[in-house]
Design a protein around this motif. Structure first.
Motif, PDB file in Angstrom:
ATOM      1  N   VAL A 105       0.764  -1.138  -0.049  1.00 28.85           N
ATOM      2  CA  VAL A 105       0.011  -0.132  -0.002  1.00 28.85           C
ATOM      3  C   VAL A 105       0.848   1.282   0.164  1.00 28.85           C
ATOM      4  CG1 VAL A 105      -2.050  -1.302   1.027  1.00 28.85           C
ATOM      5  CG2 VAL A 105      -0.114   0.043   2.528  1.00 28.85           C
ATOM      6  N   THR A 106       0.138   2.506  -0.271  1.00 29.85           N
ATOM      7  CA  THR A 106       1.228   3.637  -0.299  1.00 29.85           C
ATOM      8  C   THR A 106       1.088   4.070   1.224  1.00 29.85           C
ATOM      9  OG1 THR A 106      -0.886   4.819  -0.600  1.00 29.85           O
ATOM     10  CG2 THR A 106       0.374   4.572  -2.419  1.00 29.85           C
ATOM     11  N   ALA A 107       2.504   4.781   1.282  1.00 27.66           N
ATOM     12  CA  ALA A 107       2.732   5.002   2.722  1.00 27.66           C
ATOM     13  C   ALA A 107       1.572   6.004   3.478  1.00 27.66           C
ATOM     14  CB  ALA A 107       3.991   5.980   2.698  1.00 27.66           C
ATOM     15  N   GLY A 108       1.496   5.866   4.673  1.00 32.24           N
ATOM     16  CA  GLY A 108       0.519   6.488   5.331  1.00 32.24           C
ATOM     17  C   GLY A 108       0.172   8.054   4.985  1.00 32.24           C
ATOM     18  N   ALA A 109       1.344   8.843   4.749  1.00 32.58           N
ATOM     19  CA  ALA A 109       0.902  10.283   4.438  1.00 32.58           C
ATOM     20  C   ALA A 109       0.274  10.330   3.153  1.00 32.58           C
ATOM     21  CB  ALA A 109       2.259  11.029   4.384  1.00 32.58           C
ATOM     22  N   VAL A 110       0.813   9.620   2.192  1.00 28.63           N
ATOM     23  CA  VAL A 110       0.309   9.531   0.708  1.00 28.63           C
ATOM     24  C   VAL A 110      -1.204   8.671   0.650  1.00 28.63           C
ATOM     25  CG1 VAL A 110       0.666   8.608  -1.695  1.00 28.63           C
ATOM     26  CG2 VAL A 110       2.467   9.375  -0.384  1.00 28.63           C
ATOM     27  N   THR A 111      -1.509   7.950   1.479  1.00 28.35           N
ATOM     28  CA  THR A 111      -2.595   7.201   1.549  1.00 28.35           C
ATOM     29  C   THR A 111      -3.799   8.137   1.959  1.00 28.35           C
ATOM     30  OG1 THR A 111      -1.823   5.099   2.084  1.00 28.35           O
ATOM     31  CG2 THR A 111      -4.060   5.298   2.555  1.00 28.35           C
ATOM     32  N   VAL A 112      -3.483   8.918   3.030  1.00 28.36           N
ATOM     33  CA  VAL A 112      -4.435   9.921   3.760  1.00 28.36           C
ATOM     34  C   VAL A 112      -4.421  10.947   2.811  1.00 28.36           C
ATOM     35  CG1 VAL A 112      -4.586  11.468   5.507  1.00 28.36           C
ATOM     36  CG2 VAL A 112      -3.856   9.336   5.987  1.00 28.36           C
TER      37      VAL A 112
END
Length: 236
Positions: A140-147
């Motif tokens: 999955v994309t990193a947390g910052a990018v996902t959010v």
């Protein structure tokens, strides 16, 4: 309806692994299609199946995660982002944000042109060096990018609790939000990282006039399209 042992075994194994089932050969595909037509199974995504009774016990976020886990088995090179990645990471967000779609990162600039209303797959253009992580074996994309990708598609009232929950669970959204992707993650002319900056300031209790805006690093900017923390993110 005549029994098909392999279809039943695949469905049982899928439920144990908290994912949707899928056919492994033409005979199993035909059996699952028949059971779907008869109402025993549901098919939330092309080629994916779930027992109707079990499916009805799941929340929208759990259903999304079931589809992601199954698709990872079929498409291991896919990197999930947006709401699909939120569901894998267990970050709470509004149920109304779910429309049955699966969100994946795509490095092609015209990725959105491959989206079709007939196929519940959302391709989101992201840089090729976007940060990724593995959650329960799923990329999955990193947390910052996902959010950032997710809140770019939400009004402020739904974006705020999402960011709050991500912060409570340790997602680095401030200093690394821009560096995580190498540049702003913009969706249809909306700068999602600017939204994160404004939300963080709003949660910190800072007062802003509607005319004051912030860039991705939190400094005043005239170019940001998302201004007051009391207004909604501009429409699509």
């Amino acid at each position: 309806m005549r029994a098909h042992t392999q279809a039943g075994e695949l469905m049982h194994a899928a439920q144990q692994q908290r994912r949707c089932a899928f056919a492994t050969d033409q005979s199993t595909y035909a059996a699952m299609t028949r059971r779907t037509a008869a109402g025993e199974y549901v098919s939330p995504y092309q080629g994916l199946y779930a027992n109707r009774t079990h499916w009805q016990t799941l929340t929208e976020c759990e259903r999304s995660a079931y589809m992601v886990r199954a698709l990872h088995c079929k498409k291991p090179h896919w990197v999930f982002t947006g709401f699909s990645a939120l569901d894998v990471q267990g970050i709470t967000h509004s149920r109304s944000s779910h429309d049955g779609a699966v969100w994946i990162a795509d490095h092609q600039r015209n990725a959105h042109k491959h989206n079709s209303p007939r196929t519940p797959l959302r391709r989101i253009h992201l840089p090729s060096d976007v940060g990724t992580r593995i959650i329960d074996g799923i990329p999955v994309t990193a947390g910052a990018v996902t959010v950032a990708v997710s809140i770019a598609h939400l009004p402020f009232m739904h974006a705020l609790p999402l960011v709050d929950d991500a912060l409570r669970k340790g997602a680095p959204l401030w200093n690394s939000s821009r560096n995580a992707a190498g540049s702003c993650v913009c969706s249809r002319r909306r700068c999602a990282h600017c939204c994160i900056a404004a939300i963080r300031r709003a949660r910190a209790g800072e007062s802003q006039s509607p005319a004051r805006r912030y860039d991705c690093l939190g400094s005043p900017s005239r170019s940001c399209r998302w201004s007051s923390p009391t207004c909604a993110i501009p429409g699509m």
